[in-house]
Scaffold this motif. Structure first.
Motif, PDB file in Angstrom:
ATOM      1  N   SER A  38      71.048  60.879  35.738  1.00 18.37           N
ATOM      2  CA  SER A  38      69.638  59.929  36.150  1.00 18.37           C
ATOM      3  C   SER A  38      68.547  61.076  37.127  1.00 18.37           C
ATOM      4  CB  SER A  38      69.556  58.888  36.991  1.00 18.37           C
ATOM      5  OG  SER A  38      68.870  58.647  38.681  1.00 18.37           O
ATOM      6  N   GLY A  67      67.372  60.113  40.232  1.00 19.96           N
ATOM      7  CA  GLY A  67      67.273  59.875  41.548  1.00 19.96           C
ATOM      8  C   GLY A  67      68.223  60.509  42.262  1.00 19.96           C
ATOM      9  N   LEU A  77      60.813  55.514  38.970  1.00 19.85           N
ATOM     10  CA  LEU A  77      61.875  54.546  39.632  1.00 19.85           C
ATOM     11  C   LEU A  77      62.115  55.308  41.335  1.00 19.85           C
ATOM     12  CD1 LEU A  77      64.968  54.689  39.118  1.00 19.85           C
ATOM     13  CD2 LEU A  77      65.033  56.615  37.833  1.00 19.85           C
ATOM     14  N   ARG A 136      63.317  52.445  44.045  1.00 15.61           N
ATOM     15  CA  ARG A 136      63.474  52.730  44.995  1.00 15.61           C
ATOM     16  C   ARG A 136      63.169  52.973  46.385  1.00 15.61           C
ATOM     17  NH1 ARG A 136      68.330  56.467  43.209  1.00 15.61           N
ATOM     18  NH2 ARG A 136      68.143  57.532  44.552  1.00 15.61           N
ATOM     19  N   ARG A 191      64.911  50.206  49.503  1.00 17.87           N
ATOM     20  CA  ARG A 191      65.237  50.321  50.409  1.00 17.87           C
ATOM     21  C   ARG A 191      64.605  49.784  51.738  1.00 17.87           C
ATOM     22  NH1 ARG A 191      65.992  55.592  47.416  1.00 17.87           N
ATOM     23  NH2 ARG A 191      63.914  56.011  48.014  1.00 17.87           N
ATOM     24  N   ALA A 233      60.641  44.729  43.814  1.00 19.98           N
ATOM     25  CA  ALA A 233      61.549  45.804  42.987  1.00 19.98           C
ATOM     26  C   ALA A 233      63.221  45.194  42.456  1.00 19.98           C
ATOM     27  CB  ALA A 233      62.273  46.582  44.433  1.00 19.98           C
ATOM     28  N   PHE A 284      63.495  46.295  38.738  1.00 15.17           N
ATOM     29  CA  PHE A 284      64.651  46.853  37.202  1.00 15.17           C
ATOM     30  C   PHE A 284      65.130  45.681  36.617  1.00 15.17           C
ATOM     31  CE2 PHE A 284      65.057  49.433  41.488  1.00 15.17           C
ATOM     32  CZ  PHE A 284      65.364  50.261  40.648  1.00 15.17           C
ATOM     33  N   ASP A 303      70.649  53.104  38.098  1.00 13.00           N
ATOM     34  CA  ASP A 303      69.907  52.955  38.699  1.00 13.00           C
ATOM     35  C   ASP A 303      69.964  51.744  39.118  1.00 13.00           C
ATOM     36  OD1 ASP A 303      69.339  56.213  39.907  1.00 13.00           O
ATOM     37  OD2 ASP A 303      68.718  55.935  37.652  1.00 13.00           O
ATOM     38  N   THR A 348      71.586  49.685  42.554  1.00 13.57           N
ATOM     39  CA  THR A 348      70.323  48.843  43.346  1.00 13.57           C
ATOM     40  C   THR A 348      70.341  47.384  43.543  1.00 13.57           C
ATOM     41  OG1 THR A 348      68.494  50.735  43.060  1.00 13.57           O
ATOM     42  CG2 THR A 348      68.180  48.772  43.767  1.00 13.57           C
TER      43      THR A 348
END
Length: 719
Positions: free
Chosen positions: A169, A171, A500, A504, A508, A518, A522, A533, A537
């Motif tokens: 990923s 991320g 992505l 993310r 957060r 978010a 996803f 991911d 998440t």
């Protein structure tokens, strides 16, 4: 290497720390009302999930407590292709498979062969290969379109001991790579594409040294690609190689020869290739020429010369109305005359401060004439074309660009030539347009335009559209449009990692509206591209305090449905969720545990939006590998007393549906029963059998044959 085992370990390592820390400040409460998985009324036309609803006694969806904002209605699930005819992202259109397959995990052998067979090495290849051989790690940096992805695969193919390639990923942080959260294996080549630079510049060299030592210790190989060399940090421990384009004429020759083109066609195509092409453009052109298209016609669509008609149009003096025509077309593409002109008129009022007001009587008369003559002005605009589109037996008129590629170039020219006051007007116009809750077609067109605008002006899109809309500034329709922008970005290999990173960041955020958006993002194409991911998440949003567990549970169910519809690995959801349920007895308590169990039941009751069938019932027929994980999930929710009644009713509905989704319902029921029986706590089989028979008899008048077969298999595991 076993892909399933690798992904499970990666998911577990990435997601488990969250689950091992119950928040002592979180009050222990009774189980929350189960999110009703039946389709809910929406404030605008949207595709909606059909997550169960088989039991009319199911409780209604939880109401919003006073003082809180209900964000659940932003959830959108997108099954299959986005209906975006003519929009181009990268080289493919929105009908491409980019958003329908995962971008991480083991690289499919067919995909690897497609990259390696026609590969032409650039001049910098040997420098990167030497660095990879000596250090085990190398970083390739350069702008999009220079072939870093294919170069990374070619490097690990040349230097890794085995024939396994794993894509990580984007991320992944340097700490993830160095600390064991990625299970590097001997002889395996790892590729991390479009890495996000979120690490500290002060410790970058030290962090890269740790990554290098970890990869060396496991005798693996790792190639990382990025656009920026190091965010200003000085890195000496791992070499960063500036990546270059290969000889594009050689790339074209190799592809055409491999496709069986005659020499005259090859030479003609090479001689006509314009400057300014990217590798992906050369590959797309070669494919069209190999299929019989004339090279001179094909090359009109690629390279710097293909954009010349658009640049010529913008090079001439244009009236405010003409600027508005092209701007409207960039965001409201494919609309009919009436809708288009209405949108254009509103845009003109918003951008009027960016132009000097007409002073003389002649200027005022000219403005009035053009306003009245709006349709004739459109007919004189070389960048506006009229297309006839079939809608069943009817044909409708749509305003479009003469060539789909013009849309991207028009947006780039608009961004270059119009200043902040003009773009302020565009921002306010689009905000007004979206907040009015337009139809899904117009929403999608706006999202396409913004996704294309991210190439020349990502900060403009992120700061003025994505972040405010995701936070609710344009209402629920703005939130869903923000998720659509990310889905469209996933169609482009060079923008998917950026999408992505945006999602993310929202997840957060302390803002619940951003976290809700978010979760919705996803559940669609973004989750298909980056399932690890997405699941990590969403599970964090489910179990953490203030994480919006209902939204995340719906999103997780939607992701299972869309993965199944796209033919992707639904185990990316089932495996980590089953792992969490196994661990929850020791690691989760109170509300965290209840949220996780509620999410598991929501996933098990998910229905496909197209067919209305229960996803889990269909999957046990199509992909028997998932039966064990599905059985574990059922065991977890059946073990929970407050949910047992609803779970047994949903289990009965799943068994009743097996004949409709399977040609071998007896085998599926028997396999399912064994999987559930093995996952149940010893002694729980007989009480389950009694409860299920009672529910089945109440529903059908008698326990069906599939229930009998299923329970026989469950009880056989009690021996």
């Amino acid at each position: 290497m076993n892909e399933e085992h690798e992904e499970h370990r990666e998911q577990r390592a990435q997601g488990e720390p969250e689950a091992h820390h119950a928040d002592p400040a979180q009050p222990t409460q009774g189980p929350p009302a189960e999110p009703d998985p039946r389709p809910q009324p929406q404030p605008q036309p949207q595709p909606q999930p059909q997550n169960a609803g088989e039991d009319p006694s199911d409780p209604p969806a939880p109401t919003t407590p006073p003082g809180q904002v209900q964000h659940n209605n932003v959830n959108q699930y997108f099954y299959g292709e986005l209906s975006a005819s003519g929009a181009q992202f990268g080289i493919g259109t929105t009908g491409s498979d980019n958003a329908r397959r995962r971008a991480v995990g083991r690289l499919d052998s067919g995909e690897a062969d497609a990259i390696l067979a026609p590969y032409v090495k650039p001049a910098c290849f040997e420098q990167a290969a030497l660095a990879l051989q000596q250090d085990g790690v190398v970083v390739l940096f350069g702008p999009p379109g220079t072939g870093k992805r294919s170069g990374a695969v070619a490097l690990v193919d040349a230097l890794a001991d085995g024939s396994e390639y794993v894509v990580l990923s984007p991320g992944r942080s340097l700490d993830d790579l160095a600390s064991g959260r990625v299970a590097f294996e001997k002889g395996v080549g790892y590729v991390l594409l479009d890495r996000m630079g979120e690490d500290s510049a002060q410790t970058a060299d030290f962090d890269w040294r740790r990554v290098r030592d970890t990869v060396r210790e496991h005798d693996a190989r790792l190639v990382v690609t990025t656009v920026h060399p190091g965010d200003g940090a000085v890195v000496e421990s791992v070499r960063h190689v500036p990546w270059q384009l290969p000889d594009l004429t050689a790339v074209l020759r190799v592809r055409l020869v491999r496709a069986g083109c005659v020499q005259d066609t090859v030479e003609r195509a090479v001689s006509l290739m314009p400057g300014g092409c990217r590798i992906a453009e050369v590959a797309a052109a070669a494919e069209r020429i190999a299929c019989g298209a004339a090279p001179d016609e094909v090359w009109q669509d690629y390279g710097s010369s293909a954009a010349q008609p658009v640049r010529d149009w913008f090079a001439r003096d244009r009236t405010p109305q003409e600027w508005a025509e092209v701007t409207t077309l960039a965001f409201v593409n494919g609309a009919g005359y009436r809708d288009f002109e209405t949108c254009q008129e509103r845009l003109e009022s918003w951008v009027a401060p960016a132009f000097p007001a007409p002073v003389s009587e002649e200027e005022q008369a000219e403005v009035a004439r053009r306003t009245v003559d709006r349709r004739q002005s459109l007919s004189r605009n070389e960048l506006v074309a009229v297309a006839e589109r079939k809608n069943g037996p009817l044909t409708r008129t749509a305003l479009v660009f003469p060539h789909p590629q013009y849309r991207q170039w028009a947006l780039e020219e608009l961004w270059t030539k119009r200043s902040t006051p003009y773009w302020n007007g565009v921002r306010d116009w689009l905000g007004e347009l979206v907040a009015a809750q337009p139809g899904l077609g117009l929403q999608l067109s706006v999202a396409q335009g913004l996704a294309l605008l991210t190439r020349p002006a990502f900060d403009e899109v992120a700061d003025n559209y994505l972040h405010p809309w995701a936070g609710g500034a344009a209402g629920p329709a703005g939130q869903s449009t923000a998720t659509l922008v990310l889905q469209c970005m996933c169609l482009d290999e060079s923008l998917a990692a950026t999408a992505l990173g945006v999602a993310r960041g929202w997840a957060r955020s302390p803002d619940p509206a951003l976290r809700s958006t978010a979760a919705a993002a996803f559940s669609g194409a973004l989750g298909v591209r980056f399932p690890t991911d997405a699941v990590t998440t969403l599970l964090r949003l489910i179990v953490r305090r203030g994480g919006l567990p209902v939204d995340a549970a719906f999103a997780l169910a939607g992701l299972v449905a869309v993965l199944a519809e796209c033919g992707q690995d639904t185990g990316a959801v089932f495996r980590p969720l089953a792992y969490r349920l196994r661990a929850q007895r020791e690691t989760l308590t109170g509300q965290h545990k209840e949220n996780l169990l509620g999410a598991a039941l929501t996933v098990l009751r998910a229905r496909d939006a197209r067919t209305g069938r229960l996803v889990c019932a269909s999957l046990m027929e199509r992909d028997g590998r998932q039966t064990a994980s599905i059985g574990e999930l059922w065991a977890g929710v059946l073990d929970n007393l407050p949910r047992r009644g609803r779970a047994v009713a949903a289990l009965n509905a799943t068994l009743r549906e097996l004949p409709a989704v399977s040609e071998r319902p007896e085998q599926v029921a028997e396999r399912f029963g064994r999987a559930l029986g093995e996952a149940l706590t010893p002694g729980d089989g007989p009480p389950l059998a009694a409860a299920l028979r009672l529910v089945a008899a109440r529903t059908d008048g008698a326990a069906g044959p599939w229930v009998d077969i299923f329970l026989t298999a469950v009880l056989s595991t009690e021996d």
